[in-house]
Each structure stands twice: as structure tokens, then as C-alpha cells.
Design a protein around this motif. Structure first.
Motif: not given
Length: 391
Positions: A254-256, A300-309
Motif C-alpha cells: 500500500r502506498i500513501d 511518500i510525503v512532499t512538503r516545504l521546510t523553510g526554503t527547502d523542498v
């Protein structure tokens, strides 16, 4: 040094201290040039002779422009006069990379540091030069070897996925064959299937396109080429890489997938970033299938942390053993039966070459591992967001 003049008729026999100085200059590994306020060469040591292919006797008293390419030579005298008139330093006391001209016309890179000395004979400028050709050649060769290794890691990944890819390709090819065989059998028996031929051929064409698409993706992933960086959104690259990894996947998993609403673009080589994602997802699937009792799953999560992706790949496996951590990102240190152990080492190198990093939370004690790819957002995109936020 003020006694070393460009006019040899004014020079008497050197004193002991002068002879020692000249000996030191001539044994120095770096090139040393001394010029006066008129840019005339007063000292041109042995290293300079070898570097520029000119004997000192031919250049002493000449303008230093004799060893400069045209674009530097036309402005050099004005630089000196401007400095003498204004005192504003542009290169004095600051090392920088410039270019020199060999006697055969070859233009080559140099590292130049310039100092200044006040002498009874007037102001003098001392230039220390280092030929950068050996270093540039080594850097070029290192870049080529690194590119070869990155390519080899992609080929290795596809090789490890070979059986799964063959299975995935076999499905559309088998369906295509069955459709065509159905038409041939009907034709051989004289059965009228004119009404169905169009539909059958459309389905056959669809299967052929599906097989072709798989092959094209494989080819794009493994082809050898020079790295090219473009401004891209990260999420579409990740999704394509996930689809590539799941081709013919034997394990039920399963892929979330979680995406941030809006992410700034990143400046990346798309294929190399997908190479990282393929490796991380494959490792996560393998780890998740080792879990006991729970359904194998990865998040699998993508997010913005400060000035980094940031991309996080979590698995619900047993985590990484403490004894495996020190060698986790070392090349050829794999514990797998197949593969070369290049995946994580190459992935971290790619990430760091992009100005980011690849980091790991090893998990354990009931928690799976999490690998995180961190990439700097494109500066222009971040400045635009800042501008919109302050409007």
C-alpha cells in the motif's frame, strides 16, 4: 627587490642577499612576476618560464601584457593607473582565477594573487601564479567518472528490476498477440468480423502503445547523457518515478501519497532526481515487506521546510539496525544478495551536488525508517513568494 630593474645595463653584480632572493624565486613551485608602476616586468622566475614558454631574458622590461590574453591586456594598464590614482583595490590582496597566454597562443586558467610593495625605486606589484590546468583536468576527469558511476547505478537498478520489467512488458505484448491471433483465425475460417475489426485493432494498438511507453521510460532512465538542470516541480517527477518503480512489482504494497498544496519549483536534473526516488521507494518496499503482522505500506510525503523542498519516504518495516548505520551511505557496502551497493551512496552524492542532502531517520523499536531528500527551492521562486507575502 627594488634593485632588480628592467634595464639590464643598470644592474651590477648581485649581492649575496640578492643572489639568495633570486635563488628562492627560481626554486619556487609557483610562478612569480614582479612589475613596476608602468607594468614593466622586473622579475620572471623559472616557474613562469615553464608556465608561459618564454625565457626571462625575452620578457624582462616588457609590459606584463605579453603574458595576457587580449581581453585582459587591453584594460590592464588602466587598472594600474586607476588604482594608483584612487587607491581602490580590485585584485590586490584578493586571489582569483584569471587566464594567461602561452607563447604558442594557448589560453589557460591561472590562480593569481597580487601583493604590493613600496620600495626606494617606486611602487612594485608581486604576482604569484599557479597553473590551474592540472587541477582543471583532474576535476574534469572526476566529473566524468562520477557521471559514469551515476549512470552505472541507474543501469544496476534496472538490472535488478529486470524480471519485474519483463513481466510488465509481457502483459501488453501477450494481449497484443492474442488480439492479432483472433483476427487471423477469424479470417482463416471465413468468419465475418468486419464489425469487430476496428475495435480489436484499437485494443491491439493500445497494448502496443502501453509496451512502447514502458520501453521508452526505461530508455530515458538508463540512457547515458550529460547532466542537465531545469526548473521543475518536484511532485510530477516523484509520481513518474513511483510508477516506474512499481512496474511489475511482485509485492503487494500500500502506498500513501501526500502532497503539499503548493510547492516552489526546484532546479534539478530530472533523471538524477528520479534515480534517487526510484532507489528510495525500492528500498522502502523491500523493508516494508519484512514487517510482521502489519500490511506492507510506505508513505511518500512532499512538503516545504523553510526554503527547502523535502521528500520523505517512510516504510513500516523493522527499521535500520544500528550496526548498519555507519556504512549506510558507503559505496559497495550493500547487504543485499543482488546489486552493487551504489544506490544510497550515489543518491546522497546527487542530492549534495544539487545543494541539498539525503538524510535518514533509522527508526527501530516498532518504527520503520524514513529517508528524506532535501533540495533547495529555486531562489527566484522563494523571492517571489516573499514578495507576494509582503504585498
Amino acid at each position: 627587490m627594488n634593485d632588480i630593474q628592467s634595464d639590464s645595463s643598470e644592474i651590477g653584480p648581485p649581492t649575496v642577499s640578492e643572489a639568495r632572493l633570486l635563488s628562492v624565486l627560481d626554486t619556487a613551485a609557483d610562478g612569480i612576476i614582479v612589475i613596476d608602476e608602468a607594468a614593466r616586468i622586473l622579475v620572471f622566475n623559472k616557474a613562469c618560464e615553464a608556465m608561459f614558454g618564454l625565457p626571462a631574458a625575452d620578457v624582462l622590461g616588457e609590459n606584463v601584457k605579453i603574458v595576457m590574453p587580449t581581453e585582459y591586456a587591453v584594460e590592464h594598464d588602466s587598472y594600474i593607473s586607476n588604482y594608483i590614482g584612487t587607491g581602490v583595490k580590485k585584485i590586490i590582496g584578493i586571489g582569483r582565477e584569471v587566464r594567461g597566454r602561452h607563447s604558442d597562443g594557448t589560453i589557460f586558467p591561472l590562480e593569481l594573487s597580487v601583493g604590493e610593495a613600496q620600495t626606494p625605486a617606486g611602487r612594485q606589484f608581486i604576482g604569484i601564479l599557479r597553473d590551474l590546468r592540472p587541477r582543471k583536468e583532474s576535476e574534469q576527469r572526476l566529473a566524468e567518472l562520477q557521471s559514469e558511476l551515476v549512470h552505472l547505478a541507474r543501469v544496476s537498478a534496472i538490472d535488478e528490476m529486470g524480471a519485474a520489467i519483463a513481466h510488465e512488458l509481457n502483459q501488453p505484448l501477450t494481449a497484443l498477440l492474442l488480439y492479432l491471433q483472433a483476427v487471423r483465425r477469424a479470417h482463416a475460417r471465413g468468419i465475418d468480423i468486419n464489425a469487430q475489426v476496428g475495435d480489436i485493432l484499437d485494443k491491439a494498438a493500445g497494448e502496443a502503445e502501453r509496451a512502447g511507453h514502458i520501453i521508452q521510460r526505461m530508455r530515458q532512465f538508463v540512457e547515458k547523457r550529460e547532466p542537465e538542470r531545469h526548473l521543475r516541480q518536484l511532485d510530477p517527477l516523484i509520481d513518474d518515478a513511483i510508477d516506474l518503480t512499481l512496474l511489475g512489482q511482485r509485492h503487494r504494497i500500500r502506498i500513501d501519497r501526500e502532497q503539499a498544496p503548493v510547492l516552489p519549483p526546484v532546479t534539478v536534473d530530472p533523471v538524477q532526481i528520479q534515480q534517487i526516488v526510484v532507489n528510495l521507494v525500492r528500498n522502502a518496499i523491500e523493508a516494508a515487506t519484512q514487517c510482521e503482522g502489519d500490511e506492507p505500506a510506505i508513505r511518500i510525503v512532499t512538503r516545504l521546510t523553510g526554503t527547502d523542498v523535502r521528500l520523505d519516504v517512510h516504510d513500516n518495516g523493522p527499521g535500520i539496525a544500528p550496526e548498519s548505520l555507519p556504512k549506510l551511505f558507503q559505496a559497495f557496502a550493500s547487504s543485499k544478495r543482488r546489486g552493487m551497493g551504489l544506490g544510497l551512496a550515489i543518491s546522497r552524492t546527487i542530492a549534495q551536488n544539487h545543494g541539498g542532502d539525503l538524510i535518514v531517520d533509522p527508526g527501530g523499536n516498532g518504527n520503520g525508517a524514513c529517508f528524506s531528500l532535501v533540495l533547495p527551492a529555486a531562489p527566484q521562486a522563494m523571492s517571489n513568494e516573499a514578495g507576494e507575502g509582503s504585498a
